[in-house]
Design a protein around this motif. Structure first.
Motif, PDB file in Angstrom:
ATOM      1  N   UNK A  76       0.798  -1.232   0.000  1.00 30.34           N
ATOM      2  CA  UNK A  76       0.000   0.000   0.000  1.00 30.34           C
ATOM      3  C   UNK A  76       0.829   1.280   0.000  1.00 30.34           C
ATOM      4  N   UNK A  77       2.117   1.173   0.305  1.00 27.87           N
ATOM      5  CA  UNK A  77       2.891   2.391   0.518  1.00 27.87           C
ATOM      6  C   UNK A  77       3.001   3.259  -0.743  1.00 27.87           C
ATOM      7  N   UNK A  78       2.898   2.627  -1.907  1.00 29.06           N
ATOM      8  CA  UNK A  78       3.051   3.384  -3.149  1.00 29.06           C
ATOM      9  C   UNK A  78       1.711   3.865  -3.717  1.00 29.06           C
ATOM     10  N   UNK A  79       0.657   3.843  -2.904  1.00 32.81           N
ATOM     11  CA  UNK A  79      -0.672   4.226  -3.395  1.00 32.81           C
ATOM     12  C   UNK A  79      -0.939   5.728  -3.284  1.00 32.81           C
ATOM     13  N   UNK A  80       0.093   6.499  -3.017  1.00 30.28           N
ATOM     14  CA  UNK A  80      -0.082   7.941  -2.964  1.00 30.28           C
ATOM     15  C   UNK A  80       0.334   8.522  -1.631  1.00 30.28           C
ATOM     16  N   UNK A  86      -0.882   7.767  -6.826  1.00 25.45           N
ATOM     17  CA  UNK A  86      -0.687   6.317  -6.792  1.00 25.45           C
ATOM     18  C   UNK A  86       0.237   5.895  -7.932  1.00 25.45           C
ATOM     19  N   UNK A  87       1.292   5.177  -7.592  1.00 26.81           N
ATOM     20  CA  UNK A  87       2.212   4.657  -8.584  1.00 26.81           C
ATOM     21  C   UNK A  87       3.229   5.662  -9.101  1.00 26.81           C
ATOM     22  N   UNK A 137      -5.759   4.839   1.757  1.00 29.98           N
ATOM     23  CA  UNK A 137      -7.207   4.942   1.632  1.00 29.98           C
ATOM     24  C   UNK A 137      -7.860   3.564   1.683  1.00 29.98           C
ATOM     25  N   UNK A 138      -9.054   3.515   2.240  1.00 25.38           N
ATOM     26  CA  UNK A 138      -9.767   2.262   2.388  1.00 25.38           C
ATOM     27  C   UNK A 138     -10.077   1.578   1.071  1.00 25.38           C
TER      28      UNK A 138
END
Length: 447
Positions: A76-80, A86-87, A137-138
């Motif tokens: 999840x760390x690279x999701x923004x 994100x990415x 984010x969920x």
């Protein structure tokens, strides 16, 4: 006289290897005011550097019902974050020609980039941002957990060998949290939520719980300046000391039978043993590392040479032992029976025990021990050809609470192990009171 001959033989065996080994590279260590530990190793053989950011948290730290948290957070760390979409962090690094990746283990979670040294500041800026302002984010977690569940199905649930090892490990670590799988149990992956993830992030992704390792064509002052600029601004936070997963001294013999879609039956055996970070006597651990090579860690090893090649009892046999763990470890043996001996599981296990008892009754010859020692030292020397491997070793030692200097002292430590040390370690640690055995049987067609 025997000791003198042994030492002379060691010198003759290792001389070609030691001539290949470069002098120890200059290595520097400093700590930022917020607690971030930084290790810098100069290696100017090529115009490239690797940067690795390790956090002292892995699956061994996860509570029951929350398995898979460390691995999920790595995804999840690279999701923004505050600076990236994100990415985007990965896209920026790839544009610069960097090779980047991340992984979670039982002891740690790590993120690394290998790139031209002039772009080191970009990597630092991105990682400092991700470790402090990740969005989490969920809706992203819902999507990513579906990806992780599929990863688990592919890598574990649909892979008979890996599934057997996972079930076996859960039994072999009777009192240790190393029983928790890195990917998490499937039922936990259906109930992890974003609050769990944020709590894990806020608790463990603090500067004082991290180590930054840089190896390559860099100068220590340059790295220190960049580290202070990008990581030094992060706030210090109190952290709980990392707990060492420890095992009972004599947990007792444990057995299980698994029915899985394997081509032929398999035997898995493991002994609960200390690691370098938990051993009272480190020489015993180095002896166990050599026992690993003597039994199944090389083509000349006893299990391989005798039971696989000569007697053709096994189609495949090997051992493994990780001495560089935060807590107590396992000396693991896995063997797949040859089709002609598929009904001889009990006899095969007894034959393995005969080899172990031989090691307990008589020390190895100096020549056999030196072959094993040369094999192990050669492996360590060749790893120094890679700046990524050098950084990995430095970060591992730092993360499990041991001084990085052990990496350079390793050949000397191994050289001190005697045949008598091997015999003693086999007698103390390779016992039924420390043993777990699994018989993996071929699953019946109707099942």
């Amino acid at each position: 006289m025997d000791t003198l001959c042994s030492r002379m033989l060691l010198i003759l065996c290792l001389a070609p290897l030691m001539s290949l080994a470069a002098p120890p590279a200059p290595t520097h260590r400093f700590t930022l005011d917020n607690g971030l530990n930084v290790l810098v190793r100069e290696d100017h053989r090529a115009p490239v550097a690797t940067s690795q950011l390790w956090f002292r948290v892995g699956s061994a730290d996860e509570a029951p019902g929350q398995s898979g948290l460390s691995h999920a957070l790595e995804h999840m760390l690279y999701k923004g974050s505050s600076k990236t979409c994100a990415g985007e962090a990965s896209a920026i690094l790839q544009t610069l020609g960097a090779r980047e990746n991340a992984f979670a283990s039982k002891d740690a979670t790590a993120y690394y980039q290998t790139l031209a040294p002039q772009y080191l500041g970009v990597a630092f800026e991105l990682m400092a941002d991700l470790m402090s302002t990740a969005h989490l984010h969920g809706e992203d977690l819902t999507t990513e957990l579906a990806v992780i569940r599929e990863e688990r199905r592919t890598r574990t649930d649909d892979n008979a060998h890996d599934l057997a090892i996972e079930r076996f490990t859960a039994v072999a670590h009777l009192a240790s949290t190393y029983r928790t799988p890195i990917l998490g149990w499937m039922h936990d992956l259906h109930r992890l939520n974003v609050d769990d993830l944020r709590g894990w992030y806020e608790t463990h992704y603090s500067p004082g719980n991290a180590t930054l390792v840089v190896v390559g064509d860099v100068q220590p002052d340059q790295v220190k300046q960049l580290a202070q600029r990008y990581f030094g601004r992060l706030a210090a936070r109190s952290i709980a000391p990392a707990r060492r997963p420890t095992e009972l001294a004599q947990p007792g013999e444990r057995r299980l039978t698994l029915h899985l879609p394997v081509p032929t039956p398999q035997i898995i055996m493991a002994f609960n043993v200390p690691a370098l970070a938990t051993a009272k006597n480190r020489r015993s651990v180095h002896a166990l590392r050599l026992i690993d090579v003597l039994l199944g860690g090389a083509n000349s090893a006893r299990l391989v040479k005798r039971l696989q090649f000569a007697e053709q009892l096994f189609s495949n046999a090997h051992t493994s032992y990780d001495a560089f763990t935060r807590g107590d470890s396992l000396l693991l043996l896995t063997a797949e029976l040859a089709s002609s001996h598929a009904d001889d599981l009990d006899a095969a296990e007894a034959r393995v025990w005969q080899l172990i008892e031989e090691l307990q009754a008589s020390p190895p010859s100096p020549a056999e021990l030196e072959r094993a020692r040369t094999h192990l030292i050669a492996r360590q020397i060749y790893r120094q050809d890679s700046i990524v491997e050098q950084a990995h070793q430095l970060a591992t030692l730092e993360t499990i609470g041991l001084p990085w200097q052990l990496m350079e002292q390793d050949p000397d430590e191994l050289a001190r192990v005697t045949p008598a040390d091997i015999q003693q370690a086999a007698s103390v640690f390779l016992t039924r009171k420390r043993l777990t055995v699994a018989h993996v049987l071929k699953e019946a067609a109707h099942e």
